[in-house]
Design a protein around this motif. Structure first.
Motif, PDB file in Angstrom:
ATOM      1  N   LYS A  53     -22.505  10.432 -33.432  1.00  0.00           N
ATOM      2  CA  LYS A  53     -22.363  11.856 -33.745  1.00  0.00           C
ATOM      3  C   LYS A  53     -21.650  12.517 -32.566  1.00  0.00           C
ATOM      4  N   MET A  54     -20.496  13.112 -32.857  1.00  0.00           N
ATOM      5  CA  MET A  54     -19.684  13.664 -31.778  1.00  0.00           C
ATOM      6  C   MET A  54     -18.820  14.802 -32.308  1.00  0.00           C
ATOM      7  N   ARG A  55     -18.611  15.791 -31.471  1.00  0.00           N
ATOM      8  CA  ARG A  55     -17.661  16.873 -31.740  1.00  0.00           C
ATOM      9  C   ARG A  55     -16.719  16.908 -30.549  1.00  0.00           C
ATOM     10  N   LEU A  56     -15.434  16.599 -30.808  1.00  0.00           N
ATOM     11  CA  LEU A  56     -14.455  16.478 -29.739  1.00  0.00           C
ATOM     12  C   LEU A  56     -13.289  17.431 -30.029  1.00  0.00           C
ATOM     13  N   PRO A  57     -13.284  18.618 -29.407  1.00  0.00           N
ATOM     14  CA  PRO A  57     -12.219  19.590 -29.663  1.00  0.00           C
ATOM     15  C   PRO A  57     -11.068  19.445 -28.659  1.00  0.00           C
ATOM     16  N   PHE A  58      -9.855  19.771 -29.110  1.00  0.00           N
ATOM     17  CA  PHE A  58      -8.673  19.713 -28.255  1.00  0.00           C
ATOM     18  C   PHE A  58      -7.923  21.032 -28.339  1.00  0.00           C
ATOM     19  N   ASN A  59      -7.484  21.540 -27.192  1.00  0.00           N
ATOM     20  CA  ASN A  59      -6.726  22.770 -27.136  1.00  0.00           C
ATOM     21  C   ASN A  59      -5.793  22.661 -25.927  1.00  0.00           C
ATOM     22  N   THR A  60      -4.487  22.828 -26.164  1.00  0.00           N
ATOM     23  CA  THR A  60      -3.528  22.674 -25.073  1.00  0.00           C
ATOM     24  C   THR A  60      -3.574  23.847 -24.102  1.00  0.00           C
ATOM     25  N   LEU A  61      -4.176  24.962 -24.493  1.00  0.00           N
ATOM     26  CA  LEU A  61      -4.186  26.154 -23.643  1.00  0.00           C
ATOM     27  C   LEU A  61      -5.409  26.268 -22.742  1.00  0.00           C
ATOM     28  N   GLN A  62      -6.507  25.614 -23.113  1.00  0.00           N
ATOM     29  CA  GLN A  62      -7.733  25.751 -22.321  1.00  0.00           C
ATOM     30  C   GLN A  62      -8.648  24.545 -22.526  1.00  0.00           C
ATOM     31  N   LYS A  63      -9.587  24.382 -21.601  1.00  0.00           N
ATOM     32  CA  LYS A  63     -10.608  23.350 -21.754  1.00  0.00           C
ATOM     33  C   LYS A  63     -11.508  23.737 -22.912  1.00  0.00           C
ATOM     34  N   GLU A  64     -12.011  22.728 -23.611  1.00  0.00           N
ATOM     35  CA  GLU A  64     -12.874  22.982 -24.764  1.00  0.00           C
ATOM     36  C   GLU A  64     -14.174  22.208 -24.609  1.00  0.00           C
ATOM     37  N   GLY A  65     -15.268  22.800 -25.053  1.00  0.00           N
ATOM     38  CA  GLY A  65     -16.570  22.145 -24.980  1.00  0.00           C
ATOM     39  C   GLY A  65     -16.930  21.476 -26.294  1.00  0.00           C
ATOM     40  N   GLY A  66     -17.480  20.286 -26.187  1.00  0.00           N
ATOM     41  CA  GLY A  66     -17.929  19.550 -27.363  1.00  0.00           C
ATOM     42  C   GLY A  66     -19.262  18.909 -27.043  1.00  0.00           C
ATOM     43  N   HIS A  67     -19.653  17.915 -27.849  1.00  0.00           N
ATOM     44  CA  HIS A  67     -20.900  17.220 -27.564  1.00  0.00           C
ATOM     45  C   HIS A  67     -20.887  15.813 -28.146  1.00  0.00           C
ATOM     46  N   TYR A  68     -21.705  14.975 -27.565  1.00  0.00           N
ATOM     47  CA  TYR A  68     -21.883  13.592 -27.980  1.00  0.00           C
ATOM     48  C   TYR A  68     -23.381  13.363 -28.050  1.00  0.00           C
ATOM     49  N   GLU A  69     -23.869  12.985 -29.230  1.00  0.00           N
ATOM     50  CA  GLU A  69     -25.309  12.788 -29.379  1.00  0.00           C
ATOM     51  C   GLU A  69     -25.665  11.341 -29.078  1.00  0.00           C
ATOM     52  N   THR A  70     -26.651  11.165 -28.207  1.00  0.00           N
ATOM     53  CA  THR A  70     -27.156   9.834 -27.883  1.00  0.00           C
ATOM     54  C   THR A  70     -28.612   9.756 -28.327  1.00  0.00           C
ATOM     55  N   GLN A  71     -29.198   8.570 -28.225  1.00  0.00           N
ATOM     56  CA  GLN A  71     -30.610   8.438 -28.594  1.00  0.00           C
ATOM     57  C   GLN A  71     -31.508   9.217 -27.637  1.00  0.00           C
ATOM     58  N   TYR A  72     -30.967   9.597 -26.478  1.00  0.00           N
ATOM     59  CA  TYR A  72     -31.752  10.319 -25.475  1.00  0.00           C
ATOM     60  C   TYR A  72     -31.563  11.827 -25.565  1.00  0.00           C
ATOM     61  N   GLY A  73     -30.642  12.274 -26.409  1.00  0.00           N
ATOM     62  CA  GLY A  73     -30.380  13.708 -26.529  1.00  0.00           C
ATOM     63  C   GLY A  73     -28.890  13.973 -26.631  1.00  0.00           C
ATOM     64  N   THR A  74     -28.544  15.241 -26.634  1.00  0.00           N
ATOM     65  CA  THR A  74     -27.150  15.648 -26.775  1.00  0.00           C
ATOM     66  C   THR A  74     -26.512  15.842 -25.410  1.00  0.00           C
ATOM     67  N   LEU A  75     -25.364  15.203 -25.211  1.00  0.00           N
ATOM     68  CA  LEU A  75     -24.640  15.274 -23.956  1.00  0.00           C
ATOM     69  C   LEU A  75     -23.464  16.226 -24.119  1.00  0.00           C
ATOM     70  N   PRO A  76     -23.435  17.336 -23.351  1.00  0.00           N
ATOM     71  CA  PRO A  76     -22.270  18.224 -23.444  1.00  0.00           C
ATOM     72  C   PRO A  76     -21.053  17.555 -22.806  1.00  0.00           C
ATOM     73  N   ILE A  77     -19.912  17.649 -23.468  1.00  0.00           N
ATOM     74  CA  ILE A  77     -18.671  17.082 -22.939  1.00  0.00           C
ATOM     75  C   ILE A  77     -17.591  18.158 -22.979  1.00  0.00           C
ATOM     76  N   VAL A  78     -16.577  17.987 -22.141  1.00  0.00           N
ATOM     77  CA  VAL A  78     -15.455  18.924 -22.083  1.00  0.00           C
ATOM     78  C   VAL A  78     -14.172  18.115 -22.165  1.00  0.00           C
ATOM     79  N   THR A  79     -13.198  18.628 -22.919  1.00  0.00           N
ATOM     80  CA  THR A  79     -11.886  17.986 -22.967  1.00  0.00           C
ATOM     81  C   THR A  79     -10.862  18.906 -22.321  1.00  0.00           C
ATOM     82  N   GLN A  80      -9.973  18.292 -21.537  1.00  0.00           N
ATOM     83  CA  GLN A  80      -8.820  19.012 -21.003  1.00  0.00           C
ATOM     84  C   GLN A  80      -7.598  18.315 -21.598  1.00  0.00           C
ATOM     85  N   THR A  81      -6.962  18.993 -22.542  1.00  0.00           N
ATOM     86  CA  THR A  81      -5.863  18.403 -23.301  1.00  0.00           C
ATOM     87  C   THR A  81      -4.550  18.577 -22.549  1.00  0.00           C
ATOM     88  N   HIS A  82      -3.851  17.459 -22.335  1.00  0.00           N
ATOM     89  CA  HIS A  82      -2.561  17.491 -21.639  1.00  0.00           C
ATOM     90  C   HIS A  82      -1.392  17.504 -22.619  1.00  0.00           C
TER      91      HIS A  82
END
Length: 146
Positions: free
Chosen positions: A74-103
């Protein structure tokens, strides 16, 4: 507004260059569905990793995109060339916040006689404020001949 839904063949290339390791490249050939709905373009496909089925939806554009995965991952991975975007990755231990910086982000689409196109994104994956690696994802799709 009409909706277009077509079966497509998908070639997925993913390259990961971890912050502390060697580059890894994966190539998958999948069957999926191309969808045009409300002026937006989507690809849907399913892959099996170990015993898990993972359903993936890719919403494609030239400025921003979104990958949603459900099932075994389970994952939400957003991409935006203008700014960093926040998403998440769900693990068995809980939800891990992730950030993408799109080049780099491109979506080329051709609909002359059959639907085909290419989606390409290059990004850094950031966890807890640190880049864990540089990722490149390229998805080529073409309408399947029945």
């Amino acid at each position: 507004m009409s909706e277009v839904e077509k079966n497509v063949k998908i070639k997925l290339n993913s390259t990961i260059l971890p912050a502390d390791g060697e580059s890894e490249t994966y190539e998958l050939w999948l069957s999926g569905t191309y969808i045009e709905k409300s002026g937006k373009t989507y690809l849907r496909y399913e892959e099996a990793i170990d015993e898990n089925k993972i359903r993936t939806t890719v919403k494609m554009d030239n400025e921003n995109a979104l990958i949603l995965r459900s099932g075994g991952v389970k994952m939400r991975l957003p991409f935006n060339t203008l700014q960093k975007e926040g998403g998440h990755y769900e693990t068995q231990y809980g939800t891990l916040p992730i950030v993408t910086q799109t080049h780099q982000l491109t979506h080329e689409h051709n609909e002359q006689s059959v639907i085909n196109g290419k989606f390409h994104v290059q990004y850094d994956l950031i966890i807890s404020g640190q880049s864990v690696g540089k990722y490149t994802l390229e998805i080529q799709y073409s309408e399947g001949q029945k």
